[in-house]
Design an enzyme around this catalytic site. Structure first.
Site, PDB file in Angstrom:
ATOM      1  N   LEU C  65       0.912   7.942  -4.106  1.00  0.00           N
ATOM      2  CA  LEU C  65       2.186   8.015  -4.828  1.00  0.00           C
ATOM      3  C   LEU C  65       3.010   6.580  -5.251  1.00  0.00           C
ATOM      4  O   LEU C  65       2.741   5.980  -4.171  1.00  0.00           O
ATOM      5  CB  LEU C  65       3.124   9.194  -4.770  1.00  0.00           C
ATOM      6  CG  LEU C  65       2.640  10.458  -4.912  1.00  0.00           C
ATOM      7  CD1 LEU C  65       3.565  11.532  -4.315  1.00  0.00           C
ATOM      8  CD2 LEU C  65       2.633  10.805  -6.325  1.00  0.00           C
ATOM      9  N   PRO C  66       3.627   6.361  -6.043  1.00  0.00           N
ATOM     10  CA  PRO C  66       4.156   4.895  -5.969  1.00  0.00           C
ATOM     11  C   PRO C  66       5.397   4.230  -5.043  1.00  0.00           C
ATOM     12  O   PRO C  66       5.145   3.268  -4.698  1.00  0.00           O
ATOM     13  CB  PRO C  66       4.737   4.819  -7.622  1.00  0.00           C
ATOM     14  CG  PRO C  66       4.688   6.187  -8.173  1.00  0.00           C
ATOM     15  CD  PRO C  66       4.197   6.940  -7.231  1.00  0.00           C
ATOM     16  N   THR C  96       1.986   3.587   0.006  1.00  0.00           N
ATOM     17  CA  THR C  96       2.544   2.637   0.719  1.00  0.00           C
ATOM     18  C   THR C  96       4.144   2.786   0.508  1.00  0.00           C
ATOM     19  O   THR C  96       4.722   2.761  -0.352  1.00  0.00           O
ATOM     20  CB  THR C  96       2.198   1.030   0.147  1.00  0.00           C
ATOM     21  OG1 THR C  96       0.832   1.026   0.441  1.00  0.00           O
ATOM     22  CG2 THR C  96       3.069   0.276   1.003  1.00  0.00           C
ATOM     23  N   LYS C 171       0.739  -1.718   7.898  1.00  0.00           N
ATOM     24  CA  LYS C 171       0.410  -2.415   6.563  1.00  0.00           C
ATOM     25  C   LYS C 171       1.120  -3.420   6.161  1.00  0.00           C
ATOM     26  O   LYS C 171       0.958  -4.271   5.709  1.00  0.00           O
ATOM     27  CB  LYS C 171       0.218  -1.558   5.483  1.00  0.00           C
ATOM     28  CG  LYS C 171      -0.105  -1.727   4.196  1.00  0.00           C
ATOM     29  CD  LYS C 171      -0.383  -0.998   3.118  1.00  0.00           C
ATOM     30  CE  LYS C 171      -0.712  -1.739   1.889  1.00  0.00           C
ATOM     31  NZ  LYS C 171      -0.845  -1.216   0.471  1.00  0.00           N
ATOM     32  N   LYS C 246       7.640  -5.722  -3.820  1.00  0.00           N
ATOM     33  CA  LYS C 246       7.744  -4.391  -3.355  1.00  0.00           C
ATOM     34  C   LYS C 246       7.454  -4.496  -1.841  1.00  0.00           C
ATOM     35  O   LYS C 246       8.258  -3.842  -1.136  1.00  0.00           O
ATOM     36  CB  LYS C 246       6.849  -3.577  -4.049  1.00  0.00           C
ATOM     37  CG  LYS C 246       7.070  -1.917  -3.471  1.00  0.00           C
ATOM     38  CD  LYS C 246       5.979  -1.251  -3.916  1.00  0.00           C
ATOM     39  CE  LYS C 246       5.765   0.229  -2.879  1.00  0.00           C
ATOM     40  NZ  LYS C 246       4.575   1.034  -2.892  1.00  0.00           N
TER      41      LYS C 246
END
Lengths: 297, 297, 297, 297
Positions: C65-66, C96, C171, C246
């Site tokens: 998902l976003p 992420t 990450k 982001k």
């Protein structure tokens, strides 16, 4: 009657020289531009063939030159005034240069028996024309006293800051802080604006709070808050970005020389450098134009 | 006689509540600390069993809580006052929180027919005690008018900044700028000092020049320049670094939320974060202690 | 045969789901876009009415998902899968998001007896399509083992980084460093270029020196140095500036949460933020376009 | 047999000179330290009374001096070698100085008919001793060819970077990038560490991801990750913070001279400057000690 050699008749130097003439002083002037000298002759100055000729019988030399190399070139080396002049006029360098070069010239002067002050100005072309410049002066306090009357013909009560170079150092410290105040004010007003707060309202609030500062009050960077500021006039007038780049460069050089950290001033100089990189026309605009990097209004 | 529920009796809340009692208001108070409630009872408040009990018959609720989660916890959710109260007291949240959370609570309140303002303060414990706090208020202007009298019992003429959250936004903008003024003043004074200029002299010069700002004038960061500032008193009193870290965090969060760049404020928060990293005791000291990162004098 | 519920069929999710089908797994899929579900039906998936329906008889749930709110919305609260599912499928969140939200979901899952890993990916759309994604996994090592086979159907040997949230943390640390390498490489190459050094020559030198790094080698930001990089192709392809904004936002949030200073990453995020401010089209371009802030060549 | 004048027998110069003798060249050496010259005499060099005397019958001059002023002093002015030498030895300046000074000396040399290259090295004292230095060379390609054999006696295949000063420019670009890689690696590892990830694990992950870089791989700044790095040995050996301060200073000066923005390098130099400010002993430690500003573990 005091005899003054005035070297450097640019946007600042010419009106300063005129105010000295008006105050009754006798001036010999020199500039590389014949046109600039012609204009001063009309005001009563005598044009000289060279800086050395202007200074040969002077009581005082005043220099108002663009940057370090011109000042070093005028005074130092075999062809410099300090080597060539037999008389010992008092040297007043009003150029904005690095404290390091100011000290270098002062030491050379002192070795040959010259008295010297560094006396950079603030107040811009308007201050130079109106005779309301501020002077920050470095050098021996007795020499400062000797020069005070002459400085008063061009501006307000001068500050004696400290020894040789201290005038230059004070100026770059102040201008560095001025740059921080401007960019900080932009940063806070942008955040307010994007939170939907009216720029005039946040200005009013911060003027009465711990955010109060010179730029918020008298040089507001938001178009429309104060109709008199450059921001409200397409960033015309004021203090050009290119000059702020120069002054911040002097500040950062000095900071390097004396090991003083400059995280804010370094950040700011890089912002101006990038802004100019992206749009060359920014160089000639008032430095409050940095607002464009924050917000498209 | 106006009935007020006052929630949160910490260092700030307790003296604010006292000033309301002194002004003749009737207070029911709630705090998780029994001791804090006992103290207020001595001043004439009624201690309540819970926030909801304090507010059950109130005309106004005033909350003064540490941070976003406490404010959200008080008002939102099934157990929150907005769901539980049948009466519709006017809500005045004086806590310093994010504009985002302030808007969230305001929307929830509005959906259930509550009127609300966010009204963060500046002025510290001294201002709270003396009743001289500044209020920056967000919310409907009619609600602001309704609350004005009560705010005046705790401070000076309040500012109406704009809609919901605007009070919080104005406060963090101002405090962000205050942090920039402080660190900028330190940066300029450090450069002056390392150039051999007396801190009092450079202060005097910059106060009359374009570097003039609130911190230089009233919170001078150099020990000895002004005997009354924290810097001259081992950084005691004033505004703790830990609080500046919190306020800068709110500013940066808001800047992220509204896409406003913060190169100076980000740099400054990282400096404080590193300073605290290197020396934990810095947290409890006035934020002008950041000077130690620049100069060991 | 393993039954998988796959939630989120965007640019990344769709090809990942396809690779699972190819590997012989049985998939029920859900996405808000009917069109996205239709496409997967063509590849052999079963479209579900809701996420809960997709997961009702699954052995594993994979979500892609976003951002944080979508993940929190899917799993948490009264309407979330953790409350509603009677079976206890293993949860693999490949989105992420922030380590904080990842931990929050993991704790909620754990309370209700679900096993869960956070398994964000790197490798982009190409990696998702080719089945060559890298996975950084947080969570219990036994659960990691249980999921390993499924992850291998979508990518390369996954890393087990640590407990819940550690996959996300790894990450964002890596991506933050990647951003620093990119901007650092731009900064050094710009200085070389303006000193008259050929961009290919300085690349060759630094690749054999202490400036060697992934971006210099495989994502060279100077147009013309490597014909395959986005910089040589009008900044098309690659990793969009908006995604880097982001990811840097996640990194800075996490840094705030754990008190870790980020002077470089903060500076960089502000540069991207300003670049986007000045030119909206930058959002959709590869993040090496930041070179424009340094040099107009 | 080639006759070489070697000027400057410090930590770097002495072992470089020895390797030239070993390769069969005939050396006349000069250093202000008698002791340094004595040591080289033991290795077969001839000690000269002055730099001019060493160079009077030389085919090549190699200089290895601390900084710009020493190099300018050696070659320029009335007392400099360029004015005084009647023979025209090829000049190889291996000192690390600014590209600007390198160009200045090169122009002066060229006017008097000297050939010259700037050939700064990387590889440190170990590289100088082992004869494995890297040379980045600026100047005419024919002169470069002429010098190649001699450089090979002291190091690896040299790079020809470009015209006069390009060797210096390449070196400072690389070292600036190296500093960014180091601080960036520290920043990412600190964030990982405070998120509970094992430093060895995050190193392993990033080495296989887009965060891969020279410092992560071969100069890991986290104590214990690699037993051979300075970080694992109390920051002894390696590259001293004071030298990185010097090299970053050269980079920032050059960036100013050519108008290239340096937001990361400026930030980093200020961090080192503050670190040294807070703890003078940092100067003598490997520059990976900057980790202390991020994390106390």
């Amino acid at each position: 009657m005091v005899q003054i050699a005035f070297i450097g008749l640019g946007n600042m130097g010419a009106p300063m020289a005129r105010n000295l003439i008006r105050a009754g002083h006798s001036l010999k002037v020199f500039d590389l531009s014949q046109k600039a000298m012609k204009a001063l002759e009309g005001d009563g100055a005598v044009a000289a063939e060279s800086a050395a000729a202007a200074a040969a019988d002077a009581d005082f030399i005043i220099s108002m030159l663009p940057a370090d190399p011109q000042v070093a070139g005028l005074y130092l080396g075999e062809e410099g005034l300090i080597s060539r002049l037999e008389n010992r006029p008092v040297i007043m360098d009003c150029s904005t240069i690095s404290p390091q070069t100011a000290r270098l010239v002062s030491e050379a002067a002192s070795e040959k028996g010259f008295r010297m002050i560094d006396a950079p100005v603030s107040g811009g072309v308007i201050g130079a024309t109106e005779g309301s410049l501020s002077f920050m002066v470095g050098g021996d306090v007795d020499v400062f006293r000797e020069c005070e009357g002459i400085l008063l013909a061009m501006g307000k009560t001068p500050f004696h800051v400290g020894g040789a170079g201290a005038g230059q150092a004070a100026k770059i410290c102040n201008n560095m802080l001025a740059a921080i105040l401007m960019v900080g004010t932009v940063e806070a007003m942008s955040l307010a604006h994007k939170n939907g707060i009216d720029p005039k309202v946040i200005t009013g609030i911060m003027l009465k709070s711990s955010g109060q500062n010179f730029m918020l009050e008298r040089w507001n960077p938001w178009p429309g808050v104060d109709e008199k500021t450059p921001a409200s006039n397409d960033y015309e007038g004021g203090f050009q970005s290119s000059l702020m780049l120069k002054d911040l460069g002097l500040a950062l050089d000095s900071a390097r020389a004396v090991d003083s950290p400059t995280p804010l001033a370094s950040t700011i100089r890089n912002l101006f450098s990038m802004h100019v990189q992206l749009d060359e026309s920014v160089r000639g605009k008032d430095f409050s134009i940095i607002r464009e990097m924050y917000s498209d209004t």
